[in-house]
Scaffold this motif. Structure first.
Motif, PDB file in Angstrom:
ATOM      1  N   LEU A   1      13.140 -15.556  10.630  1.00 54.58           N
ATOM      2  CA  LEU A   1      12.075 -16.271  10.459  1.00 54.58           C
ATOM      3  C   LEU A   1      11.648 -16.530   9.129  1.00 54.58           C
ATOM      4  CD1 LEU A   1       9.384 -14.683  13.025  1.00 54.58           C
ATOM      5  CD2 LEU A   1      10.194 -16.833  13.415  1.00 54.58           C
ATOM      6  N   ARG A   2      10.904 -17.972   8.947  1.00 53.91           N
ATOM      7  CA  ARG A   2      10.834 -18.096   7.580  1.00 53.91           C
ATOM      8  C   ARG A   2       9.293 -18.595   7.421  1.00 53.91           C
ATOM      9  NH1 ARG A   2      12.647 -22.936   3.335  1.00 53.91           N
ATOM     10  NH2 ARG A   2      11.288 -24.261   4.527  1.00 53.91           N
ATOM     11  N   LEU A   3       8.487 -17.932   6.861  1.00 54.10           N
ATOM     12  CA  LEU A   3       6.990 -18.086   6.449  1.00 54.10           C
ATOM     13  C   LEU A   3       6.985 -19.084   5.456  1.00 54.10           C
ATOM     14  CD1 LEU A   3       5.736 -14.566   7.037  1.00 54.10           C
ATOM     15  CD2 LEU A   3       6.086 -16.239   8.769  1.00 54.10           C
ATOM     16  N   SER A   4       5.929 -19.987   5.219  1.00 63.69           N
ATOM     17  CA  SER A   4       5.603 -20.711   4.327  1.00 63.69           C
ATOM     18  C   SER A   4       4.296 -20.517   4.005  1.00 63.69           C
ATOM     19  CB  SER A   4       5.795 -22.268   4.727  1.00 63.69           C
ATOM     20  OG  SER A   4       7.381 -22.660   5.071  1.00 63.69           O
ATOM     21  N   CYS A   5       3.714 -20.735   2.675  1.00 64.17           N
ATOM     22  CA  CYS A   5       2.629 -20.644   2.118  1.00 64.17           C
ATOM     23  C   CYS A   5       2.203 -21.785   1.248  1.00 64.17           C
ATOM     24  CB  CYS A   5       2.263 -19.216   1.513  1.00 64.17           C
ATOM     25  SG  CYS A   5       0.669 -19.063   0.964  1.00 64.17           S
TER      26      CYS A   5
ATOM     27  N   LYS B   1       4.129 -26.320  -4.706  1.00 57.82           N
ATOM     28  CA  LYS B   1       2.981 -25.375  -4.358  1.00 57.82           C
ATOM     29  C   LYS B   1       3.103 -24.629  -3.407  1.00 57.82           C
ATOM     30  CE  LYS B   1      -0.377 -27.675  -7.455  1.00 57.82           C
ATOM     31  NZ  LYS B   1      -1.809 -28.411  -7.478  1.00 57.82           N
ATOM     32  N   THR B   2       4.390 -24.361  -2.970  1.00 58.88           N
ATOM     33  CA  THR B   2       4.646 -23.466  -1.693  1.00 58.88           C
ATOM     34  C   THR B   2       5.451 -22.417  -1.781  1.00 58.88           C
ATOM     35  OG1 THR B   2       4.399 -25.315  -0.576  1.00 58.88           O
ATOM     36  CG2 THR B   2       5.305 -23.758   0.781  1.00 58.88           C
ATOM     37  N   ALA B   3       5.262 -21.328  -1.382  1.00 54.55           N
ATOM     38  CA  ALA B   3       6.015 -20.003  -1.554  1.00 54.55           C
ATOM     39  C   ALA B   3       6.694 -19.887   0.042  1.00 54.55           C
ATOM     40  CB  ALA B   3       5.184 -18.843  -1.909  1.00 54.55           C
ATOM     41  N   TYR B   4       7.754 -19.338   0.203  1.00 51.04           N
ATOM     42  CA  TYR B   4       8.512 -19.104   1.251  1.00 51.04           C
ATOM     43  C   TYR B   4       8.801 -17.310   1.364  1.00 51.04           C
ATOM     44  CZ  TYR B   4       9.010 -23.983   0.773  1.00 51.04           C
ATOM     45  OH  TYR B   4       8.802 -25.524   0.543  1.00 51.04           O
ATOM     46  N   LEU B   5       8.968 -17.068   2.665  1.00 50.27           N
ATOM     47  CA  LEU B   5       9.574 -15.560   2.764  1.00 50.27           C
ATOM     48  C   LEU B   5      10.440 -15.908   3.838  1.00 50.27           C
ATOM     49  CD1 LEU B   5       9.432 -12.808   2.028  1.00 50.27           C
ATOM     50  CD2 LEU B   5       7.760 -12.431   4.181  1.00 50.27           C
ATOM     51  N   GLN B   6      11.781 -15.759   3.655  1.00 51.30           N
ATOM     52  CA  GLN B   6      12.796 -15.613   4.497  1.00 51.30           C
ATOM     53  C   GLN B   6      13.072 -14.495   4.941  1.00 51.30           C
ATOM     54  OE1 GLN B   6      14.745 -18.411   5.762  1.00 51.30           O
ATOM     55  NE2 GLN B   6      15.571 -16.759   7.072  1.00 51.30           N
ATOM     56  N   MET B   7      13.059 -14.093   6.280  1.00 54.74           N
ATOM     57  CA  MET B   7      12.882 -12.910   6.928  1.00 54.74           C
ATOM     58  C   MET B   7      14.275 -12.817   7.892  1.00 54.74           C
ATOM     59  SD  MET B   7       8.820 -12.087   7.744  1.00 54.74           S
ATOM     60  CE  MET B   7       8.847 -13.216   9.033  1.00 54.74           C
ATOM     61  N   ASN B   8      15.098 -11.882   7.398  1.00 53.39           N
ATOM     62  CA  ASN B   8      16.602 -11.813   8.355  1.00 53.39           C
ATOM     63  C   ASN B   8      16.572 -10.444   8.738  1.00 53.39           C
ATOM     64  OD1 ASN B   8      17.312 -14.270   7.411  1.00 53.39           O
ATOM     65  ND2 ASN B   8      17.880 -13.709   5.582  1.00 53.39           N
ATOM     66  N   SER B   9      17.340 -10.209   9.453  1.00 57.36           N
ATOM     67  CA  SER B   9      17.684  -8.950  10.230  1.00 57.36           C
ATOM     68  C   SER B   9      16.269  -8.187  10.771  1.00 57.36           C
ATOM     69  CB  SER B   9      18.577  -8.149   9.210  1.00 57.36           C
ATOM     70  OG  SER B   9      19.642  -8.758   9.074  1.00 57.36           O
ATOM     71  N   LEU B  10      15.335  -9.164  11.374  1.00 58.33           N
ATOM     72  CA  LEU B  10      14.238  -8.492  11.568  1.00 58.33           C
ATOM     73  C   LEU B  10      14.030  -7.405  12.561  1.00 58.33           C
ATOM     74  CD1 LEU B  10      12.190 -12.039  11.896  1.00 58.33           C
ATOM     75  CD2 LEU B  10      11.425 -10.015  10.474  1.00 58.33           C
ATOM     76  N   LYS B  11      13.294  -6.259  12.390  1.00 54.65           N
ATOM     77  CA  LYS B  11      13.242  -5.029  13.163  1.00 54.65           C
ATOM     78  C   LYS B  11      11.710  -5.366  13.724  1.00 54.65           C
ATOM     79  CE  LYS B  11      15.957  -2.479   9.624  1.00 54.65           C
ATOM     80  NZ  LYS B  11      15.707  -1.341   8.706  1.00 54.65           N
ATOM     81  N   PRO B  12      11.702  -4.410  14.794  1.00 55.51           N
ATOM     82  CA  PRO B  12      10.342  -4.050  15.474  1.00 55.51           C
ATOM     83  C   PRO B  12       9.166  -3.629  14.585  1.00 55.51           C
ATOM     84  CG  PRO B  12      12.001  -3.566  16.981  1.00 55.51           C
ATOM     85  CD  PRO B  12      12.649  -3.685  15.695  1.00 55.51           C
TER      86      PRO B  12
END
Length: 126
Positions: A17-21, A76-87
């Motif tokens: 997932l990729r989060l944006s702020c 003016k945006t930050a991102y969090l790329q989340m890979n190999s996500l775990k429960p």
């Protein structure tokens, strides 16, 4: 300064997932930015931080090698790329910013940030 977080959702373990702020309001820069996460009954936990220049990033050990924080200062945006996500990554994720932090040492505690976005829920199924 207002922060709008987005990008959460439901994903299977191993997914991404990729989060944006996005920051808005009367600020030239959003300064240091970070992501924290929280599950019910627990304290908010640091996940990742990035300096205003993008030159310095910090991560909690549990996400190193899987998550990447980045930013686009024009947007003016930050991102969090989340890979190999775990429960165990399941949580409400919150973005934070300190527009007055122009150093290359972004804070890794909640006390280091003045502005917070609303949480975006990330749920990882096993």
């Amino acid at each position: 300064v207002q922060l709008q977080a987005s990008g959460g959702g439901l994903v299977q373990a191993g997914g991404s997932l990729r989060l944006s702020c996005a920051a808005s309001g009367r600020t030239y820069s959003s300064g240091a930015m970070a992501w924290f996460r929280q599950v019910p009954g627990k304290e908010r936990e640091f996940v990742a931080a990035i300096s205003w220049s993008g030159d310095t990033t910090y991560y909690v050990d549990s996400v190193k090698g899987r998550f990447i924080i980045s930013r686009d200062n024009v947007k003016k945006t930050a991102y969090l790329q989340m890979n190999s996500l775990k429960p165990e990554d399941t949580a409400a994720y919150y973005c934070a910013a300190d527009p007055q932090n122009w150093t290359n040492v972004p804070p890794t505690t909640t006390a280091g940030y003045r502005y917070w976005g609303q949480g975006t829920q990330v749920t990882v199924s096993s």
